[in-house]
Write a protein that holds these residues in place. Structure first.
Motif, PDB file in Angstrom:
ATOM      1  N   PHE A  98       0.861  -1.172   0.000  1.00 17.23           N
ATOM      2  CA  PHE A  98       0.000   0.000   0.000  1.00 17.23           C
ATOM      3  C   PHE A  98       0.906   1.232   0.000  1.00 17.23           C
ATOM      4  O   PHE A  98       1.817   1.333   0.823  1.00 17.23           O
ATOM      5  CB  PHE A  98      -0.898   0.049   1.240  1.00 17.23           C
ATOM      6  N   ALA A  99       0.643   2.159  -0.898  1.00 15.32           N
ATOM      7  CA  ALA A  99       1.489   3.344  -1.013  1.00 15.32           C
ATOM      8  C   ALA A  99       1.193   4.336   0.104  1.00 15.32           C
ATOM      9  O   ALA A  99       0.075   4.418   0.623  1.00 15.32           O
ATOM     10  CB  ALA A  99       1.260   4.013  -2.367  1.00 15.32           C
ATOM     11  N   CYS A 100       2.211   5.095   0.475  1.00 11.28           N
ATOM     12  CA  CYS A 100       2.000   6.242   1.344  1.00 11.28           C
ATOM     13  C   CYS A 100       1.872   7.490   0.470  1.00 11.28           C
ATOM     14  O   CYS A 100       2.289   7.497  -0.692  1.00 11.28           O
ATOM     15  CB  CYS A 100       3.126   6.396   2.355  1.00 11.28           C
ATOM     16  N   LEU A 101       1.272   8.522   1.009  1.00 10.39           N
ATOM     17  CA  LEU A 101       1.095   9.781   0.285  1.00 10.39           C
ATOM     18  C   LEU A 101       1.747  10.912   1.069  1.00 10.39           C
ATOM     19  O   LEU A 101       1.902  10.819   2.293  1.00 10.39           O
ATOM     20  CB  LEU A 101      -0.392  10.099   0.105  1.00 10.39           C
ATOM     21  N   PRO A 102       2.114  11.987   0.391  1.00  7.84           N
ATOM     22  CA  PRO A 102       2.419  13.213   1.134  1.00  7.84           C
ATOM     23  C   PRO A 102       1.197  13.611   1.964  1.00  7.84           C
ATOM     24  O   PRO A 102       0.102  13.065   1.766  1.00  7.84           O
ATOM     25  CB  PRO A 102       2.702  14.236   0.023  1.00  7.84           C
ATOM     26  N   ILE A 103       1.363  14.547   2.884  1.00  7.76           N
ATOM     27  CA  ILE A 103       0.221  15.002   3.687  1.00  7.76           C
ATOM     28  C   ILE A 103      -0.956  15.270   2.741  1.00  7.76           C
ATOM     29  O   ILE A 103      -0.828  16.044   1.785  1.00  7.76           O
ATOM     30  CB  ILE A 103       0.576  16.281   4.457  1.00  7.76           C
ATOM     31  N   PRO A 104      -2.115  14.634   2.928  1.00  7.83           N
ATOM     32  CA  PRO A 104      -3.189  14.715   1.936  1.00  7.83           C
ATOM     33  C   PRO A 104      -3.727  16.120   1.667  1.00  7.83           C
ATOM     34  O   PRO A 104      -4.317  16.352   0.609  1.00  7.83           O
ATOM     35  CB  PRO A 104      -4.284  13.820   2.527  1.00  7.83           C
ATOM     36  N   SER A 105      -3.525  17.047   2.598  1.00  7.19           N
ATOM     37  CA  SER A 105      -3.957  18.420   2.323  1.00  7.19           C
ATOM     38  C   SER A 105      -3.018  19.125   1.349  1.00  7.19           C
ATOM     39  O   SER A 105      -3.345  20.203   0.838  1.00  7.19           O
ATOM     40  CB  SER A 105      -4.064  19.227   3.627  1.00  7.19           C
ATOM     41  N   ASP A 106      -1.865  18.531   1.071  1.00  8.35           N
ATOM     42  CA  ASP A 106      -0.972  18.990  -0.002  1.00  8.35           C
ATOM     43  C   ASP A 106      -1.519  18.372  -1.288  1.00  8.35           C
ATOM     44  O   ASP A 106      -0.954  17.448  -1.860  1.00  8.35           O
ATOM     45  CB  ASP A 106       0.456  18.525   0.288  1.00  8.35           C
ATOM     46  N   THR A 107      -2.638  18.907  -1.744  1.00 11.16           N
ATOM     47  CA  THR A 107      -3.518  18.208  -2.676  1.00 11.16           C
ATOM     48  C   THR A 107      -2.830  17.773  -3.958  1.00 11.16           C
ATOM     49  O   THR A 107      -2.891  16.603  -4.352  1.00 11.16           O
ATOM     50  CB  THR A 107      -4.739  19.086  -3.006  1.00 11.16           C
ATOM     51  N   ASP A 108      -2.194  18.704  -4.647  1.00 12.08           N
ATOM     52  CA  ASP A 108      -1.589  18.359  -5.938  1.00 12.08           C
ATOM     53  C   ASP A 108      -0.520  17.286  -5.779  1.00 12.08           C
ATOM     54  O   ASP A 108      -0.444  16.340  -6.578  1.00 12.08           O
ATOM     55  CB  ASP A 108      -0.999  19.605  -6.593  1.00 12.08           C
ATOM     56  N   ALA A 109       0.304  17.415  -4.746  1.00 10.29           N
ATOM     57  CA  ALA A 109       1.364  16.437  -4.520  1.00 10.29           C
ATOM     58  C   ALA A 109       0.779  15.077  -4.176  1.00 10.29           C
ATOM     59  O   ALA A 109       1.264  14.033  -4.650  1.00 10.29           O
ATOM     60  CB  ALA A 109       2.296  16.912  -3.411  1.00 10.29           C
ATOM     61  N   ALA A 110      -0.266  15.054  -3.341  1.00 11.03           N
ATOM     62  CA  ALA A 110      -0.884  13.785  -2.965  1.00 11.03           C
ATOM     63  C   ALA A 110      -1.505  13.097  -4.171  1.00 11.03           C
ATOM     64  O   ALA A 110      -1.375  11.880  -4.352  1.00 11.03           O
ATOM     65  CB  ALA A 110      -1.935  14.014  -1.886  1.00 11.03           C
ATOM     66  N   GLU A 151     -12.050  12.104  -3.661  1.00 16.75           N
ATOM     67  CA  GLU A 151     -12.717  12.060  -4.972  1.00 16.75           C
ATOM     68  C   GLU A 151     -11.930  11.214  -5.969  1.00 16.75           C
ATOM     69  O   GLU A 151     -12.509  10.424  -6.732  1.00 16.75           O
ATOM     70  CB  GLU A 151     -12.903  13.483  -5.508  1.00 16.75           C
ATOM     71  N   GLU A 152     -10.605  11.350  -5.954  1.00 18.05           N
ATOM     72  CA  GLU A 152      -9.782  10.563  -6.871  1.00 18.05           C
ATOM     73  C   GLU A 152      -9.721   9.099  -6.431  1.00 18.05           C
ATOM     74  O   GLU A 152      -9.760   8.189  -7.281  1.00 18.05           O
ATOM     75  CB  GLU A 152      -8.377  11.153  -6.959  1.00 18.05           C
ATOM     76  N   LEU A 153      -9.633   8.869  -5.130  1.00 18.47           N
ATOM     77  CA  LEU A 153      -9.673   7.498  -4.640  1.00 18.47           C
ATOM     78  C   LEU A 153     -10.977   6.823  -5.048  1.00 18.47           C
ATOM     79  O   LEU A 153     -10.996   5.658  -5.460  1.00 18.47           O
ATOM     80  CB  LEU A 153      -9.523   7.478  -3.117  1.00 18.47           C
ATOM     81  N   ASP A 154     -12.075   7.555  -4.949  1.00 14.08           N
ATOM     82  CA  ASP A 154     -13.377   7.014  -5.317  1.00 14.08           C
ATOM     83  C   ASP A 154     -13.464   6.771  -6.816  1.00 14.08           C
ATOM     84  O   ASP A 154     -13.990   5.745  -7.265  1.00 14.08           O
ATOM     85  CB  ASP A 154     -14.472   7.984  -4.868  1.00 14.08           C
ATOM     86  N   ARG A 155     -12.952   7.700  -7.610  1.00 16.41           N
ATOM     87  CA  ARG A 155     -12.979   7.541  -9.066  1.00 16.41           C
ATOM     88  C   ARG A 155     -12.239   6.287  -9.490  1.00 16.41           C
ATOM     89  O   ARG A 155     -12.677   5.576 -10.415  1.00 16.41           O
ATOM     90  CB  ARG A 155     -12.362   8.770  -9.743  1.00 16.41           C
ATOM     91  N   ARG A 156     -11.149   6.001  -8.809  1.00 22.07           N
ATOM     92  CA  ARG A 156     -10.338   4.841  -9.147  1.00 22.07           C
ATOM     93  C   ARG A 156     -10.835   3.552  -8.482  1.00 22.07           C
ATOM     94  O   ARG A 156     -10.357   2.465  -8.807  1.00 22.07           O
ATOM     95  CB  ARG A 156      -8.883   5.073  -8.707  1.00 22.07           C
ATOM     96  N   GLY A 200     -20.883  11.849   6.352  1.00 22.36           N
ATOM     97  CA  GLY A 200     -21.441  11.470   5.061  1.00 22.36           C
ATOM     98  C   GLY A 200     -20.398  11.096   4.027  1.00 22.36           C
ATOM     99  O   GLY A 200     -20.742  10.736   2.894  1.00 22.36           O
ATOM    100  N   LYS A 201     -19.103  11.153   4.399  1.00 21.98           N
ATOM    101  CA  LYS A 201     -18.054  10.882   3.414  1.00 21.98           C
ATOM    102  C   LYS A 201     -18.023   9.404   3.011  1.00 21.98           C
ATOM    103  O   LYS A 201     -17.737   9.082   1.855  1.00 21.98           O
ATOM    104  CB  LYS A 201     -16.691  11.311   3.961  1.00 21.98           C
ATOM    105  N   LYS A 202     -18.314   8.506   3.938  1.00 20.02           N
ATOM    106  CA  LYS A 202     -18.336   7.087   3.582  1.00 20.02           C
ATOM    107  C   LYS A 202     -19.391   6.822   2.514  1.00 20.02           C
ATOM    108  O   LYS A 202     -19.192   6.013   1.603  1.00 20.02           O
ATOM    109  CB  LYS A 202     -18.617   6.234   4.826  1.00 20.02           C
ATOM    110  N   ARG A 203     -20.493   7.519   2.621  1.00 19.39           N
ATOM    111  CA  ARG A 203     -21.588   7.350   1.656  1.00 19.39           C
ATOM    112  C   ARG A 203     -21.320   8.132   0.371  1.00 19.39           C
ATOM    113  O   ARG A 203     -21.727   7.717  -0.715  1.00 19.39           O
ATOM    114  CB  ARG A 203     -22.876   7.821   2.327  1.00 19.39           C
ATOM    115  N   ARG A 204     -20.602   9.245   0.481  1.00 17.47           N
ATOM    116  CA  ARG A 204     -20.332  10.079  -0.692  1.00 17.47           C
ATOM    117  C   ARG A 204     -19.309   9.433  -1.616  1.00 17.47           C
ATOM    118  O   ARG A 204     -19.332   9.654  -2.833  1.00 17.47           O
ATOM    119  CB  ARG A 204     -19.806  11.448  -0.252  1.00 17.47           C
ATOM    120  N   TYR A 205     -18.401   8.644  -1.041  1.00 17.61           N
ATOM    121  CA  TYR A 205     -17.351   8.014  -1.834  1.00 17.61           C
ATOM    122  C   TYR A 205     -17.477   6.489  -1.733  1.00 17.61           C
ATOM    123  O   TYR A 205     -16.614   5.816  -1.172  1.00 17.61           O
ATOM    124  CB  TYR A 205     -15.976   8.490  -1.363  1.00 17.61           C
ATOM    125  N   PRO A 206     -18.545   5.934  -2.288  1.00 21.52           N
ATOM    126  CA  PRO A 206     -18.845   4.510  -2.081  1.00 21.52           C
ATOM    127  C   PRO A 206     -17.920   3.556  -2.809  1.00 21.52           C
ATOM    128  O   PRO A 206     -17.885   2.362  -2.488  1.00 21.52           O
ATOM    129  CB  PRO A 206     -20.278   4.385  -2.615  1.00 21.52           C
TER     130      PRO A 206
END
Length: 327
Positions: A98-110, A151-156, A200-206
């Motif tokens: 499982f990959a790690c990400l930069p701090i997720p609020s660093d949106t473009d980098a994450a 949103e990107e995690l959900d799209r993928r 509501g995020k669990k339901r928003r990104y099913p």
């Protein structure tokens, strides 16, 4: 330990030398078994062979790499992901990650690292901490600032391994034998899961497939409490909807498998949502073996379900793990 069927450990850590794990563990009131340090893939392989584990999905400890946001944090995430990918290449069929990400609020980098890790390094998904930041600045993973990443995690349709952060509570841990990893980390996993549900995020990104570490920590016992009291406090979801969303997570058995906890999991969630994990090398192979035997004993009369917990459910969630069997 030998068995006839395959075993996949979805909760297995990588401790790079830069982590200085021994010192880091002492700071939170825990002792990483000294025989596991310095960690190397060979340390894990020896334990895996002893435990009858065929493949381990590697992940960094929650919150690694640490902040602050900036070039160093981004570079560390890339280096750690490349290191994990190289281990998988060196030992085909034994490791995934499982990959790690930069701090997720660093949106473009994450988002860039997410794409690189999955598309180029072939990560099985990403590992996220329950929260990011320190003290009053900490925000749980369901915070609005992390929505672009979700949103990107959900799209993928990404698999997300969600692990509680090692955060001290407002009071010191109660005893030298009850450090932060023992008392606080399971509650952090629960708080992150509950936050995703009531916000509501669990339901928003099913389409995201979220694995909660350690059988969800305290989630199984506290989900009904959330269902009624959070509704009373303004959550827009009905109690039945809240419980439904808690049931939509996946749960791993690492450091949590016992007759009582597995029975609770069996009664609360679908059987295809229970996955095997050990938490090695944070614990010794003997400690991991104790929990592994509990899994095998609990499902001894139901070999079909035992096979699903040990590997089948993981392969359904991450089909490429099946391809790795013959690598």
């Amino acid at each position: 330990m030998s068995r006839k069927h395959r075993c996949i450990d979805v909760h297995h850590h990588i401790f790079p030398a830069t982590l200085r794990k021994a010192a880091q563990s002492e700071s939170v009131g825990f002792r990483t078994p000294p025989e596991n340090l310095p960690w190397s893939p060979e340390v894990s392989l020896e334990a895996m062979d002893a435990l009858g584990v065929d493949m381990a999905v590697l992940s960094l400890p929650a919150g690694v790499p640490s902040g602050p946001i900036g070039p160093a944090n981004r570079a560390a995430a890339r280096e750690l992901n490349v290191t994990a990918a190289r281990i998988c290449q060196k030992y085909p069929g034994r490791f995934a990650f499982f990959a790690c990400l930069p701090i997720p609020s660093d949106t473009d980098a994450a988002l860039q690292e997410l794409a690189y890790a999955i598309d180029e390094l072939h990560a099985q998904g990403v590992a996220l901490a329950s929260s990011y930041g320190d003290g009053a600045d900490a925000t749980y993973i369901g915070d609005d600032r992390y929505d672009p990443v979700w949103e990107e995690l959900d799209r993928r349709g990404t698999v997300v391994f969600l692990h509680g952060a090692q955060i001290p509570s407002s009071t010191p841990y109660p005893h030298s034998s009850l450090g932060i990893p023992i008392t606080e980390v399971p509650n952090e996993t629960y708080k992150a899961a509950a936050h995703l549900v009531v916000s509501g995020k669990k339901r928003r990104y099913p389409n995201t497939k979220i694995i909660l570490a350690h059988l969800g920590g305290s989630t199984l016992s506290l989900a009904p409490r959330v269902a009624v009291l959070s509704r009373h406090m303004g959550c827009s979801l009905m109690p039945e909807e809240i419980l439904e969303d808690f049931k939509s997570f996946y749960y791993d058995t690492a450091l949590s498998a016992h007759q009582t906890t597995l029975a609770a999991a069996e009664h609360f969630i679908d059987r295809n949502r229970i996955l095997f994990g050990t938490d090695f090398p944070a614990v010794s192979k003997d400690m991991a073996g104790w929990f592994t035997r509990n899994v095998e004993d609990f499902y001894a009369a139901d070999q079909e379900q035992l096979i699903d917990v040990l590997s089948g459910n993981a392969v359904k969630l991450m089909p490429s793990l099946a391809l790795s069997e013959s690598s």
